[in-house]
Design an enzyme around this catalytic site. Structure first.
Site, PDB file in Angstrom:
ATOM      1  N   HIS A 190       0.805  -1.208   0.000  1.00 64.67           N
ATOM      2  CA  HIS A 190       0.000   0.000   0.000  1.00 64.67           C
ATOM      3  C   HIS A 190       0.848   1.273   0.000  1.00 64.67           C
ATOM      4  O   HIS A 190       0.351   2.350  -0.268  1.00 64.67           O
ATOM      5  CB  HIS A 190      -0.993  -0.003   1.188  1.00 64.67           C
ATOM      6  CG  HIS A 190      -0.381   0.354   2.500  1.00 64.67           C
ATOM      7  ND1 HIS A 190       0.094  -0.591   3.408  1.00 64.67           N
ATOM      8  CD2 HIS A 190      -0.177   1.568   3.090  1.00 64.67           C
ATOM      9  CE1 HIS A 190       0.565   0.027   4.474  1.00 64.67           C
ATOM     10  NE2 HIS A 190       0.410   1.354   4.313  1.00 64.67           N
TER      11      HIS A 190
ATOM     12  N   ASP B 139      -0.352  -7.418   1.599  1.00 67.19           N
ATOM     13  CA  ASP B 139       0.244  -6.078   1.601  1.00 67.19           C
ATOM     14  C   ASP B 139       1.781  -6.208   1.664  1.00 67.19           C
ATOM     15  O   ASP B 139       2.410  -5.975   2.697  1.00 67.19           O
ATOM     16  CB  ASP B 139      -0.289  -5.293   2.803  1.00 67.19           C
ATOM     17  CG  ASP B 139       0.078  -3.816   2.718  1.00 67.19           C
ATOM     18  OD1 ASP B 139       0.544  -3.387   1.628  1.00 67.19           O
ATOM     19  OD2 ASP B 139      -0.099  -3.112   3.726  1.00 67.19           O
TER      20      ASP B 139
ATOM     21  N   SER C  53       4.451   2.846   7.708  1.00 68.26           N
ATOM     22  CA  SER C  53       4.001   1.786   6.808  1.00 68.26           C
ATOM     23  C   SER C  53       5.148   1.246   5.960  1.00 68.26           C
ATOM     24  O   SER C  53       5.955   2.015   5.438  1.00 68.26           O
ATOM     25  CB  SER C  53       2.921   2.326   5.861  1.00 68.26           C
ATOM     26  OG  SER C  53       1.707   2.410   6.537  1.00 68.26           O
TER      27      SER C  53
END
Ligand SMILES: *[C@@H]1O[C@H](CO)[C@@H](O)[C@H](O)[C@H]1NC(C)=O
Ligand SMILES: *[C@@H]1O[C@H](CO)[C@@H](O)[C@H](O)[C@H]1NC(C)=O
Ligand SMILES: *[C@@H]1O[C@H](CO)[C@@H](O)[C@H](O)[C@H]1NC(C)=O
Ligand SMILES: *[C@@H]1O[C@H](CO)[C@@H](O)[C@H](O)[C@H]1NC(C)=O
Ligand SMILES: *[C@@H]1O[C@H](CO)[C@@H](O)[C@H](O)[C@H]1NC(C)=O
Length: 704
Positions: free
Chosen positions: A496, A549, A654
């Site tokens: 992502h 992911d 992230s």
């Protein structure tokens, strides 16, 4: 007849040339006859014929017919045959007449090459016109001079030794050991001189061992092939007259002179043999001279030849000279071989092989070469490693090298030390049976510096330099993300981070920073992505599906690891996530300063335990009840965090690592993926479970 005439010819051919009149040359045979024969001869005749044949022959006269008036004593008519003044015969009558003197069939042989015939007739002839005269043939007959008796004048025999008769002449010859003198008659002892070119031989003075009866002057030249030397070995019986002078004995009248090139000639005489004379030359000239007086019995010698000697060639360090001989002579070859590990060198040039020949001048054709140690050249360089010499130096023969990797960032694949020896064939040969070319593999998950006490990201702490060297900061179109180095060309991150609303970031839009603990560091320089690989199963169009992911970024250039940039290990295939196990989460994401959440410029970390899937799932189910957009938890995810909250990973973190540590090595257990709020009580951070993607990671890295 018998005379030669010379006339002067003034013609265009030549100014003056002497021609013999035709017929003036004495003939080998001929005919002579009385006038008017075969009609009767006239009266009152007095005619003379001078016959001759060439010099060296006798003249033989044969009457084919003779018919002259017969009278007692051939008183009236007669044919008289004379040699010089000497009457050989006076003939008349005919074959059957009682009177007169008829030559019959017997030929008349002149003592020389001439003969004179005189026909005399008177005026009265009782049988006038009855006698026809004579017809005679004459011819040349070879004289055997050799069988002629010795002349009485005491001048000795025609030839002193051998007489050889020839047509019209004779030749003298001599017995072996003698030669004809210039008088062409007498023989003298021969010098038997000339050139002696056989490798050995015997020479002696004329008449040896007796004295010659006359003066001699003989030259003997011994001349053999160059490369050989002549030695003279005189026999003991040596006798050449010497004259006693005030200065001692002197070779005044008789001598033997020995001449060797480039040396003073030696004059020998006396009664003592010179014995052996080693000339060291391939030519020697001997001149023997005596006069008619004195007595020299002479000399004799054997000569022999020997090959020229070359100097002992010497030794070659680290090499061998073959063959080993007591002495080295003309045409001998020697060879030089170097010991194992050494090469033949001459004038700075390497040679395949070496040989040299002893030349006729007693010098070697080439000087000896040298043996230089061989070398194997630089060992093959090792990326991220190097070479150390265990023994030897300069890559020389028998040097032993060992490869090492740049510790502690790299280690040798297989971990076994392999050494290489420089062999005689100039190659580095492995000492191990398994020939492996050494490879340095990066050491993963072992930072040079460890964090003493774990704290938190939200409520976490600044990470000291080099403690989380795999941490990567990504900047995609101004948005921050995290990542981790997993290989020298590979960064692992969350999908992502690279894909929004179904659109992947371009290679060019991604900037990658490594080795940072402070975003504001001056040495900030990003590296570029070569390609981006988002997991094909990631399909998060609406921000609600974080399954799969995970993404990989391939770098354009490989990284050389050091204490500030090192990879984190990938999970082992059987790696397990034990609940409560503390993981290290790090990132440049949102942090809390004085209860305000701000984007951090510092690398922060926090220690969080792995949470059991059940309670995590429960917390998400709970969250879904109060909120609309809460993603689902899948088996490709796991949770970490503390129930009381206050510690978490947040946006900006992230893609960053959740690292577990086993056996002193950190491994990439999770990728920071999502969460419901940050660090709130009762919520956990959700991480991509990396162990589920080992095959994909492996495949992607291998195929790209
Ligand atoms: C020289 O000749 C003698 C015999 O005349 C012989 O005994 C001797 O060995 C010879 N010397 C050499 C060097 O040949
Ligand atoms: C390899 O060689 C190095 C240096 O010689 C040595 O320190 C190390 O112990 C060796 N390792 C092994 C596995 O033999
Ligand atoms: C990135 O570069 C690779 C290799 O040049 C290329 O195959 C790939 O399509 C590029 N990806 C993007 C998103 O531009
Ligand atoms: C590590 O390597 C990077 C990139 O080559 C370099 O910028 C950095 O200064 C190095 N750090 C150390 C501690 O050597
Ligand atoms: C990745 O591939 C290599 C070579 O094919 C293999 O040795 C290794 O075990 C694989 N790793 C995983 C985790 O599948």
């Amino acid at each position: 007849m018998g005379w030669t005439s010379c006339i002067i010819w003034f013609l265009y051919v030549s100014v003056s040339e002497c021609w013999r009149l035709p017929g003036s040359e004495p003939l080998m045979h001929g005919e002579v006859k009385s006038p008017e024969y075969p009609r009767p001869y006239p009266p009152n005749l007095q005619q003379q014929w001078d016959l001759s044949v060439p010099e060296g022959y006798q003249l033989r006269l044969t009457f084919t017919h003779l018919d002259i008036e017969a009278s007692a004593g051939c008183h009236y008519d007669a044919l008289t045959v004379l040699y010089d003044e000497k009457v050989l015969g006076k003939f008349c009558g005919h074959e059957n007449s009682a009177d007169g003197h008829h030559p019959g069939n017997q030929p008349i042989l002149s003592p020389g090459n001439r003969l004179t015939l005189i026909l005399q007739t008177d005026d009265s002839n009782p049988e006038r016109h009855q006698n026809v005269g004579f017809l005679a043939q004459y011819q040349a007959k070879d004289i055997d001079e050799c069988s002629a008796p010795e002349p009485e004048d005491g001048s000795g025999p025609l030839c002193s030794q051998i007489c050889l008769n020839t047509l019209g002449s004779y030749l003298c010859s001599c017995h072996h050991g003698f030669e004809l003198r210039s008088d062409q008659r007498s023989c003298v002892l021969s010098c038997r001189g000339g050139i002696f070119d056989e490798p050995e031989g015997y020479l002696s003075s004329p008449g040896y061992p007796n004295a010659p009866t006359h003066a001699v002057s003989c030259q003997y030249i011994i001349s053999v092939e160059s490369g050989f030397t002549v030695s003279l070995n005189f026999t003991d019986n040596f006798n050449i007259e010497s004259v006693d002078t005030q200065q001692g004995p002197n070779c005044l009248h008789h001598w033997l002179q020995v001449t060797i090139p480039d040396r003073e000639p030696m004059k020998l005489c006396g009664g003592k043999s010179p014995g052996l004379i080693v000339t060291n030359s391939n030519t020697v000239t001997l001149d023997y001279h005596t006069d008619n007086d004195g007595m020299s019995n002479g000399w004799s010698l054997d000569y022999s030849t020997h090959r020229v000697k070359c100097p002992y060639p010497g030794n070659v360090a680290k090499g061998r000279v073959t063959p080993v001989l007591a002495e080295y002579l003309y045409r001998d070859y020697i060879f030089v071989r170097c010991d194992q590990g050494y090469k033949l060198m001459m004038d700075g040039q390497e040679m395949e092989s070496f040989s040299t020949m002893c030349q006729s001048n007693g010098q070697w054709h080439l000087p000896l070469p040298e043996c230089h140690i061989i070398d194997c050249g630089e060992p093959k360089p090792l990326l991220n490693g190097g070479v150390t010499f265990l023994s030897g130096f300069q890559n020389q023969y028998r040097s032993v090298v060992q490869y090492h990797c740049n510790e502690p960032f790299y280690s040798l694949l297989g971990g076994v030390n392999v050494s290489f020896t420089c062999e005689a064939d100039r190659r580095w040969r492995s000492n191990s049976d398994i020939v492996v070319s050494p490879t340095c593999i990066p050491v993963c998950g072992q930072p040079t510096k460890l964090i003493r006490a774990y704290q938190r990201v939200i409520g976490g702490s600044k990470a000291p330099d080099n403690t989380i060297p795999w941490q990567t900061l990504l900047s995609i179109d101004g948005q921050r993300g995290g990542g981790m180095v997993i290989a020298d060309r590979w960064i692992m991150t969350a999908a992502h981070v690279l894909k929004h609303n179904g659109i992947s970031a371009s290679n060019e839009s991604v900037r990658i920073y490594m080795g940072l603990t402070d975003v504001k560091a001056p040495s900030l320089s990003p590296v570029s992505a070569a390609s981006i690989h988002i997991h094909p199963g990631y399909n998060n169009l609406h921000g609600l599906d974080y399954n799969n992911d995970i993404a990989l970024i391939k770098l354009q250039d490989p990284i050389t690891f050091n204490s500030s940039i090192m990879p984190i290990c990938l999970p082992a295939e059987d790696a397990t996530y034990v609940t409560g196990m503390m993981g290290l989460v790090s990132g440049f994401g949102i942090t809390e300063i004085d209860n305000r959440r701000i984007l951090s410029n510092q690398l922060n970390y926090v220690q969080l335990p792995v949470v059991e899937q059940g309670p995590c799932s429960d917390s998400i189910t709970l969250a879904k009840k109060t909120r609309d957009s809460v993603p689902s938890l899948t088996n490709n995810m796991f949770c970490a965090g503390v129930p009381e909250g206050g510690k978490d990973s947040c946006q900006g973190d992230s893609g960053g690592p959740f690292a577990l540590r086993d056996d002193g090595r950190f491994w990439a257990a999770g990728i920071v993926s999502w969460g419901v709020d940050c660090g709130h009580r009762g919520t956990y951070g959700v991480y991509t479970k990396v162990t589920n993607y080992l095959d994909w990671i492996n495949k992607t890295m291998q195929e790209n």
